[in-house]
Design a protein around this motif. Structure first.
Motif, mmCIF file in Angstrom:
data_model
loop_
_atom_site.group_PDB
_atom_site.id
_atom_site.type_symbol
_atom_site.label_atom_id
_atom_site.label_comp_id
_atom_site.label_asym_id
_atom_site.label_seq_id
_atom_site.Cartn_x
_atom_site.Cartn_y
_atom_site.Cartn_z
ATOM 1 N N ALA A 278 -11.942 -13.374 16.427
ATOM 2 C CA ALA A 278 -11.300 -14.686 16.557
ATOM 3 C C ALA A 278 -11.760 -15.641 15.461
ATOM 4 C CB ALA A 278 -11.590 -15.277 17.938
ATOM 5 N N ALA A 279 -13.076 -15.632 15.164
ATOM 6 C CA ALA A 279 -13.611 -16.535 14.144
ATOM 7 C C ALA A 279 -13.086 -16.175 12.763
ATOM 8 C CB ALA A 279 -15.141 -16.492 14.164
ATOM 9 N N TYR A 280 -13.092 -14.870 12.447
ATOM 10 C CA TYR A 280 -12.622 -14.461 11.130
ATOM 11 C C TYR A 280 -11.124 -14.729 10.981
ATOM 12 C CZ TYR A 280 -17.089 -12.014 10.502
ATOM 13 O OH TYR A 280 -18.410 -11.707 10.374
ATOM 14 N N THR A 281 -10.385 -14.467 12.044
ATOM 15 C CA THR A 281 -8.939 -14.724 11.982
ATOM 16 C C THR A 281 -8.664 -16.206 11.791
ATOM 17 O OG1 THR A 281 -8.528 -12.819 13.423
ATOM 18 C CG2 THR A 281 -6.743 -14.434 13.183
ATOM 19 N N ALA A 282 -9.424 -17.061 12.505
ATOM 20 C CA ALA A 282 -9.260 -18.510 12.344
ATOM 21 C C ALA A 282 -9.587 -18.933 10.913
ATOM 22 C CB ALA A 282 -10.139 -19.250 13.347
ATOM 23 N N ALA A 283 -10.639 -18.322 10.342
ATOM 24 C CA ALA A 283 -10.995 -18.645 8.962
ATOM 25 C C ALA A 283 -9.892 -18.234 7.995
ATOM 26 C CB ALA A 283 -12.312 -17.958 8.587
ATOM 27 N N LEU A 284 -9.315 -17.034 8.225
ATOM 28 C CA LEU A 284 -8.203 -16.597 7.389
ATOM 29 C C LEU A 284 -7.022 -17.559 7.481
ATOM 30 C CD1 LEU A 284 -8.037 -12.719 7.912
ATOM 31 C CD2 LEU A 284 -8.736 -13.949 5.864
ATOM 32 N N VAL A 285 -6.695 -17.963 8.713
ATOM 33 C CA VAL A 285 -5.582 -18.888 8.907
ATOM 34 C C VAL A 285 -5.837 -20.198 8.166
ATOM 35 C CG1 VAL A 285 -4.338 -20.289 10.599
ATOM 36 C CG2 VAL A 285 -4.851 -17.881 11.089
ATOM 37 N N ALA A 286 -7.071 -20.700 8.246
ATOM 38 C CA ALA A 286 -7.398 -21.963 7.588
ATOM 39 C C ALA A 286 -7.328 -21.834 6.068
ATOM 40 C CB ALA A 286 -8.789 -22.418 8.020
ATOM 41 N N VAL A 287 -7.907 -20.755 5.517
ATOM 42 C CA VAL A 287 -7.901 -20.575 4.063
ATOM 43 C C VAL A 287 -6.485 -20.424 3.534
ATOM 44 C CG1 VAL A 287 -8.577 -19.019 2.186
ATOM 45 C CG2 VAL A 287 -10.233 -19.610 3.957
ATOM 46 N N VAL A 288 -5.711 -19.558 4.179
ATOM 47 C CA VAL A 288 -4.342 -19.320 3.734
ATOM 48 C C VAL A 288 -3.474 -20.561 3.965
ATOM 49 C CG1 VAL A 288 -2.291 -17.907 4.106
ATOM 50 C CG2 VAL A 288 -4.550 -16.840 4.080
ATOM 51 N N GLY A 289 -3.670 -21.236 5.085
ATOM 52 C CA GLY A 289 -2.905 -22.451 5.350
ATOM 53 C C GLY A 289 -3.187 -23.541 4.334
ATOM 54 N N LEU A 290 -4.451 -23.689 3.948
ATOM 55 C CA LEU A 290 -4.793 -24.689 2.931
ATOM 56 C C LEU A 290 -4.187 -24.326 1.581
ATOM 57 C CD1 LEU A 290 -8.504 -25.429 3.896
ATOM 58 C CD2 LEU A 290 -6.575 -27.013 4.040
ATOM 59 N N GLN A 291 -4.168 -23.032 1.272
ATOM 60 C CA GLN A 291 -3.528 -22.614 0.023
ATOM 61 C C GLN A 291 -2.039 -22.927 0.042
ATOM 62 O OE1 GLN A 291 -4.104 -21.747 -2.924
ATOM 63 N NE2 GLN A 291 -2.003 -21.168 -3.432
ATOM 64 N N ALA A 292 -1.388 -22.674 1.187
ATOM 65 C CA ALA A 292 0.029 -23.009 1.299
ATOM 66 C C ALA A 292 0.248 -24.513 1.124
ATOM 67 C CB ALA A 292 0.570 -22.548 2.650
ATOM 68 N N TYR A 293 -0.654 -25.308 1.686
ATOM 69 C CA TYR A 293 -0.563 -26.761 1.536
ATOM 70 C C TYR A 293 -0.734 -27.159 0.073
ATOM 71 C CZ TYR A 293 -2.110 -31.630 1.623
ATOM 72 O OH TYR A 293 -2.268 -32.962 1.356
ATOM 73 N N HIS A 294 -1.696 -26.561 -0.601
ATOM 74 C CA HIS A 294 -1.916 -26.894 -2.013
ATOM 75 C C HIS A 294 -0.745 -26.463 -2.889
ATOM 76 C CE1 HIS A 294 -6.508 -26.696 -1.105
ATOM 77 N NE2 HIS A 294 -6.005 -27.885 -0.843
ATOM 78 N N SER A 295 -0.003 -25.435 -2.466
ATOM 79 C CA SER A 295 1.093 -24.897 -3.281
ATOM 80 C C SER A 295 2.438 -25.540 -2.981
ATOM 81 C CB SER A 295 1.209 -23.380 -3.057
ATOM 82 O OG SER A 295 0.036 -22.713 -3.470
ATOM 83 N N MET A 296 2.475 -26.523 -2.089
ATOM 84 C CA MET A 296 3.749 -27.181 -1.789
ATOM 85 C C MET A 296 4.351 -27.776 -3.056
ATOM 86 S SD MET A 296 3.027 -29.157 1.821
ATOM 87 C CE MET A 296 4.675 -29.857 1.812
ATOM 88 N N PRO A 297 5.690 -27.712 -3.203
ATOM 89 C CA PRO A 297 6.334 -28.264 -4.414
ATOM 90 C C PRO A 297 6.039 -29.749 -4.577
ATOM 91 C CG PRO A 297 7.872 -26.912 -3.161
ATOM 92 C CD PRO A 297 6.661 -27.078 -2.293
ATOM 93 N N ARG A 298 5.539 -30.102 -5.751
ATOM 94 C CA ARG A 298 5.231 -31.497 -6.076
ATOM 95 C C ARG A 298 5.594 -31.753 -7.532
ATOM 96 N NH1 ARG A 298 0.949 -29.674 -3.105
ATOM 97 N NH2 ARG A 298 0.559 -30.742 -1.106
ATOM 98 N N PRO A 299 5.853 -33.010 -7.886
ATOM 99 C CA PRO A 299 6.085 -33.320 -9.302
ATOM 100 C C PRO A 299 4.821 -33.036 -10.111
ATOM 101 C CG PRO A 299 6.828 -35.125 -7.886
ATOM 102 C CD PRO A 299 6.055 -34.179 -7.012
ATOM 103 N N PRO A 300 4.968 -32.752 -11.410
ATOM 104 C CA PRO A 300 3.796 -32.491 -12.247
ATOM 105 C C PRO A 300 2.828 -33.669 -12.232
ATOM 106 C CG PRO A 300 5.816 -31.912 -13.397
ATOM 107 C CD PRO A 300 6.227 -32.604 -12.144
ATOM 108 N N GLY A 301 1.548 -33.360 -12.120
ATOM 109 C CA GLY A 301 0.523 -34.395 -12.134
ATOM 110 C C GLY A 301 0.227 -35.009 -10.790
ATOM 111 N N VAL A 302 1.007 -34.674 -9.761
ATOM 112 C CA VAL A 302 0.788 -35.223 -8.425
ATOM 113 C C VAL A 302 -0.073 -34.239 -7.630
ATOM 114 C CG1 VAL A 302 1.878 -35.963 -6.275
ATOM 115 C CG2 VAL A 302 2.968 -36.468 -8.475
ATOM 116 N N ARG A 303 -1.242 -34.686 -7.225
ATOM 117 C CA ARG A 303 -2.150 -33.828 -6.468
ATOM 118 C C ARG A 303 -1.843 -33.925 -4.978
ATOM 119 N NH1 ARG A 303 -8.106 -35.397 -7.748
ATOM 120 N NH2 ARG A 303 -8.473 -33.441 -6.639
ATOM 121 N N PRO A 304 -2.199 -32.893 -4.228
ATOM 122 C CA PRO A 304 -2.040 -32.983 -2.768
ATOM 123 C C PRO A 304 -2.885 -34.128 -2.210
ATOM 124 C CG PRO A 304 -2.496 -30.723 -3.460
ATOM 125 C CD PRO A 304 -2.726 -31.581 -4.658
ATOM 126 N N ARG A 305 -2.417 -34.703 -1.150
ATOM 127 C CA ARG A 305 -3.187 -35.778 -0.513
ATOM 128 C C ARG A 305 -4.497 -35.223 0.037
ATOM 129 N NH1 ARG A 305 0.260 -39.030 3.713
ATOM 130 N NH2 ARG A 305 -1.716 -40.178 3.712
#
Length: 614
Positions: A278-305
């Protein structure tokens, strides 16, 4: 899953072309050349072509890679078709690259059949995947085919879109300028066309309608100063059927979900259970979810909040699971490396990513169950490929956004220039005609001789017809003005007002100025004499080397208001401002002001680089 390895594997003249100014700046902000952007796609395809568990691809993977490059690259995509797809079908079982075939199906086959074929290829890849044939190996094979196929498809379509948008970055400007001209033509005809038609009708009624004709001409002159600005409808900014950055986002999410499924299967297959699972799966979900958040389409130069906190949390989770016993495969670090490349500026991103890859490699190698040199090399390759994949998606998304913004900016600039050009031409072309019509109407109203009054009204009708033709030419290619025609017209109109026109010099002596600009200056100068030249008895036009000078001998000069079309240099009205813009476009200047001694008014056009005759 996305890459190799145990789990995983973007002219001067009277009239100017409204798009010319935009086209001159079209390269600014247009982004890198398509060949540079294609490098992203090539690197990703090279990384995907490596066989899981090996540093070198299978022999059959080489022609499969070549066919995929032909299918994906902008310069060769015209060659893709049934023959490339058929060749890849034959090579797929021996190349170990079913994801390439899945991507080619999406790129070559028409919808909706392509998605059904994509699913068949992905499901077939499971039993053919290397391994023991267990649930993890099957899911990993299916996951690799799905992830690779979707990512190659997304990168190819984003690259195609980027190339198309960049190549047609002035097309949107041309479309919106055309719409602007069409709308302006309708608006000008509705506001001023009816007024000129009314003037022609009144002139046909004879001297008794002269007073009405003068009033109609003055009302039309007021409308010229407030001519409506057209508002063109927005033209589509993206070619139909294109995979826009926002539509690429579901593909990114799908590949992340696929990793979670396969990564969880790996943990279960490794014997992890209970709280640790459960802990490792939660960690995977968090890491992958954060990567998906960082990869959301944004204009150039705009960082994630809150990027500082999200990136820090992701790094902490990755380093934590790497230190844990029997944790997820270290390839999960690739998501943190990708986030560094996506979030941090370039001068920091690459050193930070390289440092994290080195840290992960050393940390994993020092573990008791750590890999040997061969395994460490495979791990580094996996991490680099996955990080470059998501970095490439983010980079291409940003580049597409950048070139779309560039196209929109060029279109807005072109439309603004066209609106200014139309407003300038309305003033410059119609102001003279309306002033002359007003003069002819006043003469007809005051002249006791019916014959002369009728002649004045006939002249007014002819002037109105000419002005109406000019009006309808403004939104299109524009009326053609010549110095000879303007001099002849000025001579007739000024003579009717009792003003003598004197012409000195050779018309060709101005040299550096196009004839249409000189003709426009003449027309504006005569208009100003008719409107504001109190006591004028003589108007002189002098042509010289690089110079056109128009002067009158009015006994009193009052500073006209901006609404009249004249004013002081600092706050000149529309007429002088328009002429100065035309002169500046030639690299010259326009001077206007009282003559020496305050008697009369002088208008001078100078073009510095005009050739001196003889």
């Amino acid at each position: 899953m996305i890459g190799s390895g145990k789990v995983l594997r973007r002219g001067c003249g009277r009239r100017s072309d409204a798009g010319a100014g935009a086209d001159a700046d079209s390269d600014a902000g247009a982004g890198p050349r398509p060949a540079v952007v294609s490098v992203i796609l090539v690197i990703v395809l090279l990384g995907f072509s490596v066989e899981p568990g090996a540093l070198l691809p299978r022999p059959a993977a080489v022609p499969m890679l070549v066919l995929q490059l032909v299918t994906c690259l902008p310069r060769t995509r015209r060659l893709r078709g049934a023959w490339t797809l058929a060749a890849q079908i034959l090579l797929a079982p021996w190349s170990g690259l079913p994801g390439f075939l899945a991507a080619s199906v999406l790129l070559v086959v028409e919808r909706p059949v392509r998605w059904a074929l994509f699913a068949v290829i992905a499901l077939t890849a499971g039993p053919l995947a290397p391994g023991d044939g267990g649930i993890y190996a099957t899911l990993n094979g299916i996951g690799n085919a799905v992830a690779q196929g979707l990512i190659v498809y997304a990168l190819t379509r984003l690259t195609d879109l980027y190339v198309e948008l960049r190549a047609t970055r002035t097309a949107l400007a041309a479309a919106r300028v055309a719409a602007e001209r069409e709308q302006a033509g309708r608006d000008l005809d509705a506001v001023l066309g009816a007024a000129f038609a009314e003037i022609i009708r009144l002139a046909g009624r004879g001297p008794e309608a002269a007073h009405e004709l003068v009033s109609a001409a003055r009302r039309a002159a007021g409308r010229v100063r407030t001519a409506p600005t057209a508002q063109s409808p927005a033209a589509p900014g993206t070619p139909p059927g294109a995979v826009t950055p926002r539509l690429a986002w579901p593909i990114v999410v799908a590949t992340h979900i696929e990793y979670l499924v396969v990564g969880t299967a790996f943990l279960i297959g490794s014997g992890v259970a209970g709280a640790r699972l459960a802990a490792y799966t939660a960690a995977l979900v968090a890491v992958v979810g954060l990567q998906a958040y960082h990869s959301m389409p944004r204009p150039p130069g705009v960082r994630p909040r809150r990027a500082r906190w999200t990136l820090g949390a992701q790094l902490a989770l990755v380093l934590g699971v790497l230190a844990a016993p029997d944790g997820p495969y270290p390839q999960v670090a690739a998501f943190a490396v990708a986030s560094l490349l996506v979030v941090l500026p370039g001068r920091l991103a690459w050193p930070a990513a390289a440092a994290l890859v080195a840290l992960v490699t050393v940390a994993v190698s020092l573990r008791e169950d750590g890999p040997d040199a061969h395994g460490a090399a495979l791990l580094v390759l996996d991490i680099v490929v996955i990080a470059l994949v998501f970095h490439g998606l983010a980079l291409l998304t940003g580049l597409v956004h950048q070139v779309r913004e560039n196209r929109a900016a060029l279109a807005a600039l072109a439309v603004a220039q066209e609106r200014r050009r139309i407003a300038r031409d309305v003033h410059d072309l119609l102001g003279y005609g309306l002033s002359a019509i007003t003069l002819k109407g006043e003469l007809a109203r005051r002249d006791p001789d019916p014959g002369r009054a009728a002649a004045h009204l006939a002249d007014a009708a002819a002037l109105a017809g000419r002005a109406l033709a000019d009006l309808r030419a403004i939104p299109g290619d524009g009326a053609v003005l010549t110095v000879a025609a303007e001099l002849a017209s000025a001579r007739r109109v000024l003579a009717a007002a009792g003003i003598v026109l004197l012409v000195r010099g050779d018309q060709g002596a101005v040299g550096g100025a196009p004839e249409a600009v000189c003709a426009t200056v003449l027309r504006e100068a005569v208009t100003n004499v008719l409107r504001h030249g109190a006591g004028v008895r003589r108007c002189e036009v002098e042509f010289g080397p690089g110079t056109l000078r128009v002067a009158n001998d009015g006994r009193a000069v009052t500073a006209p208001t901006p609404q009249d079309g004249l004013g002081e240099r600092e706050s000149g009205g529309n007429g002088l401002r328009n002429l100065r813009e035309r002169a500046a476009a030639l690299g010259g200047e326009l001077e206007a002001g009282p003559a020496e001694g305050g008697r009369g008014y002088v208008l001078t056009l100078r073009v510095d680089h005009a050739p001196v005759p003889g």
